[in-house]
Design an enzyme around this catalytic site. Sequence first.
Site, PDB file in Angstrom:
ATOM      1  N   CYS A 197      -5.144  -7.046  -6.537  1.00 50.21           N
ATOM      2  CA  CYS A 197      -4.382  -7.473  -5.481  1.00 50.21           C
ATOM      3  C   CYS A 197      -3.689  -8.802  -6.074  1.00 50.21           C
ATOM      4  CB  CYS A 197      -5.174  -8.148  -4.302  1.00 50.21           C
ATOM      5  SG  CYS A 197      -7.256  -8.159  -4.616  1.00 50.21           S
ATOM      6  N   ARG A 252       0.847  -4.787  -7.134  1.00 48.12           N
ATOM      7  CA  ARG A 252      -0.819  -5.132  -7.105  1.00 48.12           C
ATOM      8  C   ARG A 252      -1.483  -4.478  -5.964  1.00 48.12           C
ATOM      9  NH1 ARG A 252      -2.826  -8.608 -11.060  1.00 48.12           N
ATOM     10  NH2 ARG A 252      -1.285  -9.157 -12.693  1.00 48.12           N
ATOM     11  N   TRP A 269      -5.291  -4.833  -1.895  1.00 47.61           N
ATOM     12  CA  TRP A 269      -5.548  -3.675  -2.124  1.00 47.61           C
ATOM     13  C   TRP A 269      -7.104  -3.375  -1.773  1.00 47.61           C
ATOM     14  CZ3 TRP A 269      -8.792  -0.465  -5.031  1.00 47.61           C
ATOM     15  CH2 TRP A 269      -8.519   0.648  -5.276  1.00 47.61           C
ATOM     16  N   ASN A 287      -9.293 -12.196  -5.660  1.00 51.16           N
ATOM     17  CA  ASN A 287      -9.330 -10.920  -6.278  1.00 51.16           C
ATOM     18  C   ASN A 287     -10.494 -10.603  -6.873  1.00 51.16           C
ATOM     19  OD1 ASN A 287      -6.499 -10.936  -5.345  1.00 51.16           O
ATOM     20  ND2 ASN A 287      -5.607 -11.221  -7.346  1.00 51.16           N
ATOM     21  N   GLY A 288     -10.741  -9.212  -6.951  1.00 52.02           N
ATOM     22  CA  GLY A 288     -11.990  -9.087  -8.026  1.00 52.02           C
ATOM     23  C   GLY A 288     -13.042  -8.310  -6.967  1.00 52.02           C
ATOM     24  N   GLU A 301       0.236  14.139 -18.368  1.00 54.73           N
ATOM     25  CA  GLU A 301       0.785  13.030 -17.690  1.00 54.73           C
ATOM     26  C   GLU A 301       1.859  13.576 -16.490  1.00 54.73           C
ATOM     27  OE1 GLU A 301       2.446   9.375 -17.013  1.00 54.73           O
ATOM     28  OE2 GLU A 301       0.496  10.044 -17.851  1.00 54.73           O
ATOM     29  N   LYS A 311       1.882  12.250 -12.580  1.00 52.98           N
ATOM     30  CA  LYS A 311       3.066  11.559 -12.149  1.00 52.98           C
ATOM     31  C   LYS A 311       3.166  12.164 -10.613  1.00 52.98           C
ATOM     32  CE  LYS A 311       3.731   8.221 -14.002  1.00 52.98           C
ATOM     33  NZ  LYS A 311       2.486   8.249 -14.554  1.00 52.98           N
ATOM     34  N   GLU A 362       0.473  11.416  -8.202  1.00 53.52           N
ATOM     35  CA  GLU A 362       0.439   9.929  -7.796  1.00 53.52           C
ATOM     36  C   GLU A 362       1.590   9.383  -6.772  1.00 53.52           C
ATOM     37  OE1 GLU A 362       0.031   6.706 -11.373  1.00 53.52           O
ATOM     38  OE2 GLU A 362       1.466   8.051 -11.788  1.00 53.52           O
ATOM     39  N   HIS A 419     -10.136  30.836 -18.287  1.00 52.74           N
ATOM     40  CA  HIS A 419     -11.635  30.331 -18.184  1.00 52.74           C
ATOM     41  C   HIS A 419     -11.848  29.603 -16.803  1.00 52.74           C
ATOM     42  CE1 HIS A 419     -12.339  31.447 -22.483  1.00 52.74           C
ATOM     43  NE2 HIS A 419     -11.120  30.892 -22.499  1.00 52.74           N
ATOM     44  N   LYS A 451      -0.663  -1.123  -8.964  1.00 50.30           N
ATOM     45  CA  LYS A 451      -0.104  -1.236 -10.648  1.00 50.30           C
ATOM     46  C   LYS A 451      -1.130  -1.757 -11.537  1.00 50.30           C
ATOM     47  CE  LYS A 451       3.155  -0.682 -13.371  1.00 50.30           C
ATOM     48  NZ  LYS A 451       3.721   0.592 -14.087  1.00 50.30           N
TER      49      LYS A 451
END
Length: 600
Positions: free
Chosen positions: A2, A27, A73, A99-100, A477, A481, A484, A500, A595
């Site tokens: 955040c 964030r 967040w 934050n945290g 990747e 994307k 996300e 498999h 982010k």
Amino acid sequence: MCGIVGYIGQNDSKEVLLNGLEKLEYRGYDSAGIALLNENGLNLFKVKGRIATLRDKVDENVHATMGIGHTRWATHGEPSVDNAHPHQSASGRFTLVHNGVIENYQDIKHDYLQGVEFKSETDTEIVVQLIDKLYQEEQNTLESFHKAIELLNGSYAIALIDNQDNETIYVAKNKSPLLVGLGNGFNVVASDAMATLKVTNQYLEIHDKEIVIVKRDSVLIQTLDGTVLEREPYTAQIDASDIEKGTYPHFMLKEMDEQPIAIRKIINEYQDENGELTLDEDIRAAMQECDRIYIIAAGTSYHAGLVGKNLIEKLAGVPVEVHVSSEFSYNTPLLSEKPLFIFISQSGETADSRAVLVKIKEMGYPALTITNVPGSTLSREADYTLHLYAGPEIAVASTKAYTAQIAVLAILAADTAQIKGVDLEFDLFQELGIVANAMDVLMDQKEELEQITRSYLATTRNAFFIGRSLDYYVSLEGSLKLKEISYIQAEGFAGGELKHGTIALIEKGTPVVALVTQEQVNYSIRGNVQEVVARGANALIISMKGLEQDDDAFVIPRVHELFTPLASVIPLQIIAYFAALHRGCDVDKPRNLAKSVTVE
């Protein structure tokens, strides 16, 4: 994960706080709030939702030369007004943003806060209630703040105001980023320099377990035992214009378009006046002396690390392991005698990676950070840093940082090879220049890729990405994307692994994106495509010029085979962008994501 902004000065603080929170919204953006303190008392405004909603709620008639703000967040408690920051103590005297994650918040609640009525489900409220409780004994805000911080376990960046003191913001941090910005007649507090670049570019680093007393005309840094520290400010090397969208509808689109520029910038920064590769001699020595490299990263940076492993092993002949940072601390492998750790992080603040860095530094091992943010925590605390030169990346889904990371890893690999006396069969800068040109061509093909997206992904609920060799890493990747930002359930697989187990999920119409850029596995991956087509899959083949066949959906320009991930990822980024756009998703701020991942 955040953002924090604070201001104390001579002018009205509202716009500084709101503008700063807008810059930090990447964030965290599930709730937000600001607290404004003036001679009439504290004015608190909190909302569930984005900063735009907060702007509408803030009373424009309230003027205050001091305040703190926060965009959240969620980690403890669902997004709601009650769980939004700032939080206040039961007496109403203290107001705090954080934050945290406070790991021992339940213990503190049990041992110190019996009988206190809580308004939220957060660990943060425990901190402000604890400060209030300690103040009842100490009758001194700074002493109460000190004692409370000493009791906290976990990660925190904290800004506190005493509602009866409009001259001070109390600040502390541990494992979570926080800076103090210096101005003329004012000072600011921010999680990221980007938040307050409009008002200053001079910042003081705050180290772990330090307390800072911020006033209008002074900043005092102390250790937990009260020792006063002197520290010189640094100049933030960010252009405020770089963090604006300009004419682009989304930051992600802007940042995708900036990838060729970033590659050319990297080429320019990592060569001398004679056009020769140049790196810091200490980094060169570290690469020569190590017997094994351990790449530590998360998410997109982890995928870049997989490509980097291939480059370093193929070019420089140094064995490389790539580890997910959140797993490494708790499941550390057997290490070689002379390891070198490489930390890859766009923000340089990734909490999981920093936990590994702290651990390996205690063990006495050297560390190199590859990051997009000079002066970030990982950059400051590692022995060496390689800068990405990609410019600020605001969209949650990383694009230009990923390709910049691979380019810098290629430079590191090629430089190490040359120092070892290996004769490279190509000109690195020439090949990276070809890649940049290929990126330009690909970005000009957005309309074609939008049509491909409509054809293959318009209504699907899931999708698979397959590749072999380097294409497998890019498939990981590409699938990340897509999931996300469009919320399509997507997974990347090595082509040979489909049979498999995963092939059981293929049904009529299932989109399967296959990458074909590696000549030695061309026929193998095409065989895998036939396997899924035979079971009803709708195959989308993206190949490299020279390997293409008539039925391939899209062909990328030819680049050196080692550097194909830099080109082949571009259409996957664009496809993800349009898939999200056509589904009405928030491209830059996907749900549940932030982010800068600053909690473990």
